[in-house]
Design a protein around this motif. Structure first.
Motif, short mmCIF file in Angstrom:
data_model
loop_
_atom_site.label_atom_id
_atom_site.label_comp_id
_atom_site.label_asym_id
_atom_site.label_seq_id
_atom_site.Cartn_x
_atom_site.Cartn_y
_atom_site.Cartn_z
N GLU A 1 -11.71 8.33 -4.31
CA GLU A 1 -10.39 8.91 -4.57
C GLU A 1 -9.27 8.21 -3.80
O GLU A 1 -8.09 8.35 -4.13
N CYS A 2 -9.64 7.45 -2.76
CA CYS A 2 -8.64 6.71 -1.97
C CYS A 2 -7.85 5.75 -2.85
O CYS A 2 -6.66 5.53 -2.62
N ARG A 3 -8.51 5.21 -3.87
CA ARG A 3 -7.88 4.21 -4.73
C ARG A 3 -6.56 4.70 -5.36
O ARG A 3 -5.60 3.95 -5.50
N THR A 4 -6.51 5.98 -5.71
CA THR A 4 -5.35 6.50 -6.44
C THR A 4 -4.47 7.43 -5.61
O THR A 4 -3.58 8.09 -6.15
N ARG A 5 -4.70 7.50 -4.31
CA ARG A 5 -3.91 8.40 -3.46
C ARG A 5 -2.79 7.67 -2.75
O ARG A 5 -2.99 6.61 -2.17
N ILE A 6 -1.61 8.29 -2.76
CA ILE A 6 -0.48 7.71 -2.05
C ILE A 6 -0.72 7.74 -0.55
O ILE A 6 -0.13 6.95 0.19
N THR A 7 -1.59 8.65 -0.08
CA THR A 7 -1.93 8.72 1.34
C THR A 7 -3.10 7.79 1.68
O THR A 7 -3.69 7.91 2.74
N CYS A 8 -3.41 6.88 0.79
CA CYS A 8 -4.52 5.95 1.05
C CYS A 8 -4.17 4.58 0.44
O CYS A 8 -3.10 4.05 0.72
N LEU A 9 -5.04 4.02 -0.39
CA LEU A 9 -4.82 2.66 -0.90
C LEU A 9 -3.52 2.53 -1.67
O LEU A 9 -2.81 1.53 -1.54
N LEU A 10 -3.21 3.52 -2.51
CA LEU A 10 -1.99 3.45 -3.31
C LEU A 10 -0.76 3.34 -2.41
O LEU A 10 0.17 2.56 -2.70
N GLY A 11 -0.76 4.08 -1.31
CA GLY A 11 0.35 4.00 -0.37
C GLY A 11 0.42 2.64 0.33
O GLY A 11 1.50 2.10 0.56
N LEU A 12 -0.76 2.11 0.66
CA LEU A 12 -0.79 0.80 1.30
C LEU A 12 -0.19 -0.27 0.39
O LEU A 12 0.50 -1.19 0.85
N LYS A 13 -0.44 -0.13 -0.91
CA LYS A 13 0.08 -1.12 -1.86
C LYS A 13 1.54 -0.90 -2.19
O LYS A 13 2.35 -1.84 -2.19
N GLN A 14 1.91 0.37 -2.45
CA GLN A 14 3.28 0.65 -2.89
C GLN A 14 4.28 0.70 -1.75
O GLN A 14 5.43 0.26 -1.91
N VAL A 15 3.88 1.26 -0.62
CA VAL A 15 4.82 1.41 0.50
C VAL A 15 4.82 0.18 1.40
O VAL A 15 5.89 -0.30 1.82
N TYR A 16 3.63 -0.34 1.71
CA TYR A 16 3.54 -1.51 2.59
C TYR A 16 3.50 -2.83 1.84
O TYR A 16 3.62 -3.89 2.44
N GLY A 17 3.29 -2.78 0.53
CA GLY A 17 3.24 -4.01 -0.25
C GLY A 17 1.97 -4.82 -0.07
O GLY A 17 1.95 -6.03 -0.30
N LEU A 18 0.88 -4.13 0.33
CA LEU A 18 -0.38 -4.84 0.56
C LEU A 18 -1.18 -4.96 -0.75
O LEU A 18 -2.30 -4.48 -0.89
N THR A 19 -0.58 -5.64 -1.72
CA THR A 19 -1.19 -5.77 -3.05
C THR A 19 -2.40 -6.69 -3.04
O THR A 19 -3.18 -6.71 -3.99
N GLN A 20 -2.58 -7.43 -1.95
CA GLN A 20 -3.73 -8.33 -1.86
C GLN A 20 -5.01 -7.63 -1.43
O GLN A 20 -6.09 -8.24 -1.41
N ALA A 21 -4.91 -6.35 -1.12
CA ALA A 21 -6.09 -5.60 -0.67
C ALA A 21 -7.05 -5.36 -1.83
O ALA A 21 -6.64 -4.93 -2.91
N LYS A 22 -8.32 -5.65 -1.59
CA LYS A 22 -9.36 -5.40 -2.59
C LYS A 22 -10.16 -4.18 -2.16
O LYS A 22 -10.67 -4.13 -1.04
N PHE A 23 -10.25 -3.20 -3.03
CA PHE A 23 -10.87 -1.92 -2.68
C PHE A 23 -12.39 -1.95 -2.79
O PHE A 23 -12.96 -2.47 -3.74
#
Length: 296
Positions: A165-187
């Motif tokens: 569920e981390c993949r789609t949560r703003i308090t987890c991976l989604l937040g890391l990508k959208q807020v921090y711009g860490l689009t290079q992270a592979k889940f």
């Protein structure tokens, strides 16, 4: 003689009335159907509330390890359970899909407002909080030269492990990508293997860890600073259906709140360690804690 018989009759009637009243009171206690999510801390929390209520004469049906917040929320709204411990920031950001407030108190208030729009409410929050955190081996952090989550922008590619569920949560991976711009992270989705095992074996660069994890007490692992607060404020509060809260009344709320009030960060880390590392059962650990605090 006649007067004595009258007094005796009145005494018997009063005694019968007391017995009937006691029986009615016992019968009036609602059945509590407690659920918990599927990780160590939730196992402990579920047992704490379950045993404390049973000690006060409540009938408790226990449905453990239901799953993610999304799954247990569905169990609550469908009436399969009427009580479960949840993290206030998760309610706001992941279930209500609202913007995260800037303080713990505002987060609790927003979570309670949301739950009360759909037939539930929140009891008092715990002193401890447990946020998702960006964790990695200290040796890895030193090698990469990172101290904050934002520093990971300079890392060309990295893996990040967590529950599905981390993949789609703003308090987890989604937040890391959208807020921090860490689009290079592979889940890397977790199955039955601990994130710490994956970190130790070099199978992931970083992972979604929790601030109350006992493994974080030493220096082996490092948590990067969340300067943009994507992980939010995560005190625990029991989510209770309005029908249960109403049926239980003040006495029910007092029992639950008394347990919550004792759950400090130190207490939860100690209990999590007893279960996750020392391999004691959640039921035994919770029972010992409740007895030590005169709650059982």
């Amino acid at each position: 003689m006649f007067r004595a018989r009258i007094h005796l009759t009145m005494a018997v009637a009063a005694l019968v009335g007391l017995v009937a009243s006691a029986g009615a009171t016992a019968a009036a206690k609602p059945t509590v159907t407690i659920g918990n999510k599927n990780f160590t801390e939730e196992f402990v929390l579920g047992q704490l509330y379950k045993q404390a209520l049973e000690a006060k004469g409540y009938k408790v049906l226990f449905k453990g390890s239901i799953g993610s917040s999304e799954l247990i929320d569905a169990a609550l709204t469908s009436g399969k359970i009427n009580f479960y411990p949840e993290y206030t920031g998760v309610i706001v950001a992941d279930i209500a899909k609202q913007k995260a407030p800037q303080t713990a108190a505002a987060t609790y208030a927003a979570a309670k407002r949301f739950e009360e729009t759909r037939g539930a409410t929140l009891f008092s929050a715990t002193p401890f909080y447990d946020t998702d955190s960006f964790g990695m081996l200290t040796s890895t952090a030193q090698k990469l030269g990172v101290k904050t989550i934002g520093d990971m922008k300079k890392v060309k590619s990295f893996t990040f492990a967590g529950f599905p569920e981390c993949r789609t949560r703003i308090t987890c991976l989604l937040g890391l990508k959208q807020v921090y711009g860490l689009t290079q992270a592979k889940f890397v989705p977790l199955a039955s293997i601990s994130v710490y095992t994956l970190l130790d074996e070099g199978k992931t660069t970083a992972a979604d860890v929790f601030s109350t994890d006992p493994q974080l007490q030493g220096s082996k692992y490092t948590v990067l600073t969340d300067t943009k607060h994507v992980f939010g404020f995560q005190n625990v509060a029991p989510v209770v259906s309005k029908s249960l809260a109403s049926a239980g009344g003040a006495a029910f709320a007092q029992i639950v709140d008394a347990v919550s009030a004792k759950l400090t960060l130190a207490a939860m880390r100690a209990m999590n360690k007893a279960v996750a590392i020392d391999k004691q059962s959640p039921a035994a650990v919770a029972g010992t804690f409740l007895k030590a605090n005169h709650l059982k």
